[in-house]
Design a protein around this motif. Structure first.
Motif, PDB file in Angstrom:
ATOM      1  N   ASP A   1      -4.750   3.431   6.091  1.00  0.00           N
ATOM      2  CA  ASP A   1      -5.864   4.156   6.514  1.00  0.00           C
ATOM      3  C   ASP A   1      -6.180   5.145   5.260  1.00  0.00           C
ATOM      4  O   ASP A   1      -5.122   5.965   4.952  1.00  0.00           O
ATOM      5  N   LEU A   2      -7.224   4.905   4.784  1.00  0.00           N
ATOM      6  CA  LEU A   2      -7.263   5.659   3.269  1.00  0.00           C
ATOM      7  C   LEU A   2      -8.988   6.248   3.554  1.00  0.00           C
ATOM      8  O   LEU A   2      -9.453   6.194   4.311  1.00  0.00           O
ATOM      9  N   GLY A   3      -8.935   7.083   2.285  1.00  0.00           N
ATOM     10  CA  GLY A   3     -10.423   8.051   2.287  1.00  0.00           C
ATOM     11  C   GLY A   3     -10.492   9.030   3.196  1.00  0.00           C
ATOM     12  O   GLY A   3     -11.299   9.417   3.534  1.00  0.00           O
ATOM     13  N   GLU A   4      -9.177   9.543   3.295  1.00  0.00           N
ATOM     14  CA  GLU A   4      -9.166  10.657   4.342  1.00  0.00           C
ATOM     15  C   GLU A   4      -9.146  11.954   3.664  1.00  0.00           C
ATOM     16  O   GLU A   4      -9.149  13.022   4.669  1.00  0.00           O
ATOM     17  N   SER A   5      -9.440  12.276   2.443  1.00  0.00           N
ATOM     18  CA  SER A   5      -9.415  13.470   2.005  1.00  0.00           C
ATOM     19  C   SER A   5     -10.796  14.008   2.278  1.00  0.00           C
ATOM     20  O   SER A   5     -11.796  13.435   2.583  1.00  0.00           O
TER      21      SER A   5
ATOM     22  N   GLY B   1      -3.020  12.021   1.091  1.00  0.00           N
ATOM     23  CA  GLY B   1      -2.547  10.757   0.664  1.00  0.00           C
ATOM     24  C   GLY B   1      -2.760  10.303  -0.870  1.00  0.00           C
ATOM     25  O   GLY B   1      -3.497  11.081  -1.542  1.00  0.00           O
ATOM     26  N   ASP B   2      -2.156   9.062  -1.253  1.00  0.00           N
ATOM     27  CA  ASP B   2      -2.240   8.595  -2.461  1.00  0.00           C
ATOM     28  C   ASP B   2      -3.029   7.443  -2.397  1.00  0.00           C
ATOM     29  O   ASP B   2      -2.383   6.277  -2.579  1.00  0.00           O
ATOM     30  N   ASP B   3      -4.278   7.433  -2.294  1.00  0.00           N
ATOM     31  CA  ASP B   3      -5.147   6.324  -1.940  1.00  0.00           C
ATOM     32  C   ASP B   3      -5.014   5.213  -3.223  1.00  0.00           C
ATOM     33  O   ASP B   3      -4.906   3.888  -3.012  1.00  0.00           O
TER      34      ASP B   3
ATOM     35  N   THR C   1     -13.053   5.748  -2.834  1.00  0.00           N
ATOM     36  CA  THR C   1     -12.028   4.753  -2.178  1.00  0.00           C
ATOM     37  C   THR C   1     -12.686   3.466  -2.338  1.00  0.00           C
ATOM     38  O   THR C   1     -11.870   2.421  -2.546  1.00  0.00           O
ATOM     39  N   CYS C   2     -13.918   3.394  -1.737  1.00  0.00           N
ATOM     40  CA  CYS C   2     -14.600   2.164  -1.845  1.00  0.00           C
ATOM     41  C   CYS C   2     -14.621   1.426  -3.236  1.00  0.00           C
ATOM     42  O   CYS C   2     -14.228   0.094  -3.325  1.00  0.00           O
TER      43      CYS C   2
ATOM     44  N   ASP D   1      -1.554   8.754   5.658  1.00  0.00           N
ATOM     45  CA  ASP D   1      -1.517  10.185   5.727  1.00  0.00           C
ATOM     46  C   ASP D   1      -0.292  10.669   5.921  1.00  0.00           C
ATOM     47  O   ASP D   1       0.034  11.886   5.828  1.00  0.00           O
ATOM     48  N   SER D   2       0.856   9.964   5.847  1.00  0.00           N
ATOM     49  CA  SER D   2       2.445  10.268   6.113  1.00  0.00           C
ATOM     50  C   SER D   2       2.693  10.648   4.612  1.00  0.00           C
ATOM     51  O   SER D   2       2.617  10.071   3.775  1.00  0.00           O
ATOM     52  N   PRO D   3       3.625  11.838   4.464  1.00  0.00           N
ATOM     53  CA  PRO D   3       4.271  12.090   3.335  1.00  0.00           C
ATOM     54  C   PRO D   3       5.032  11.091   2.698  1.00  0.00           C
ATOM     55  O   PRO D   3       5.021  11.076   1.470  1.00  0.00           O
TER      56      PRO D   3
END
Length: 252
Positions: free
Chosen positions: A9-13, A20-22, A49-50, A226-228
């Motif tokens: 799961d990315l692009g969540e900032s 996260g570190d996309d 992110t795209c 989104d996990s550390p």
């Protein structure tokens, strides 16, 4: 040779809030479930992110969810089916526009958070999500939990279904995910997670929270971004699967 897709799961900032570190995750996974602005992600973040996914040749999935920025999409919303269908179409279309501007396109759909969990059993909402995908593009595969109402409804509607397992989430003896409200619901040790994924991929089983082995049918494995510990877990999973000669590639 055993084959598996790795998704995250990315692009969540959102704005000044970073999650996260996309960039690193995009170098490790083969499919990216990118937020669509309803549970997370602002337009600039989503476009960036795209673009990163396009550079790394990572498949883009629309991670559709409830309209719940405050709750990060992790609260059930008893939304009317017609409204949910419209919201999902809206989210897919928005992300698809950004993905195309980045030189790629949305190539599958995966629900997020509370919506994902709700449509394991909530057939009315499952049908609403399926109707949205079918209305937008009947060639888009859907990613979901094996045995869920969502995948059953999608299959009935003629959509391509892809089953997934979760690297860092605890399972119940029934094969569903342990609620995040429960202790031990999320795993954090990269080595434990990597060995767990190897068993999922090569043996088709995962150890449930009560210690029993549960069958899993996974064409893709999710490592939450989104996990550390997300990056460390992704590195450990990728290294172990590569060492075991597992063919890691996108399912589409």
């Amino acid at each position: 040779m055993t084959r598996i897709d790795l998704n995250s799961d990315l692009g969540e900032s959102y704005g000044q809030w970073r999650l996260g570190d996309d960039e690193t995750m995009l170098s490790l996974v083969t499919s990216a479930n990118i937020a669509c602005g309803f549970h997370a992600g602002d337009p600039s973040t989503l476009l960036e992110t795209c673009r990163g996914a396009a550079v790394h040749t990572v498949r883009i999935g629309a991670q559709v969810g409830y309209h719940d920025l405050t709750g990060f999409g992790r609260r059930f919303i008893d939304v009317e089916p017609a409204e949910l269908t419209a919201e999902v179409i809206y989210q897919i279309g928005a992300l698809d526009g950004l993905a195309r501007a980045a030189g790629s396109a949305v190539s599958y759909v995966k629900p997020h958070g509370a919506l994902y969990n709700a449509i394991v059993h909530h057939r009315e909402q499952a049908r609403a999500v399926v109707e949205a995908i079918r209305s937008y593009n009947t060639t888009l595969p859907v990613l979901g939990l094996p045995g869920s109402a969502f995948l059953k409804e999608a299959e009935r509607a003629g959509l391509i279904v892809v089953t997934e397992a979760f690297a860092d989430r605890a399972y119940t003896p029934e094969g569903t995910l342990v609620s995040r409200r429960e202790p031990g619901a999320v795993l954090h040790d990269p080595d434990v997670v990597a060995q767990r994924v190897l068993r999922m991929v090569t043996e088709g089983v995962v150890t449930a929270i009560d210690g029993t082995d549960v069958h899993v049918d996974a064409q893709s494995v999710c490592i939450h971004g989104d996990s550390p510990d997300a990056t460390a877990m992704a590195v450990a999973v990728r290294a172990l699967l590569d060492a075991e000669n597992v063919d890691i590639r996108a399912f589409v």
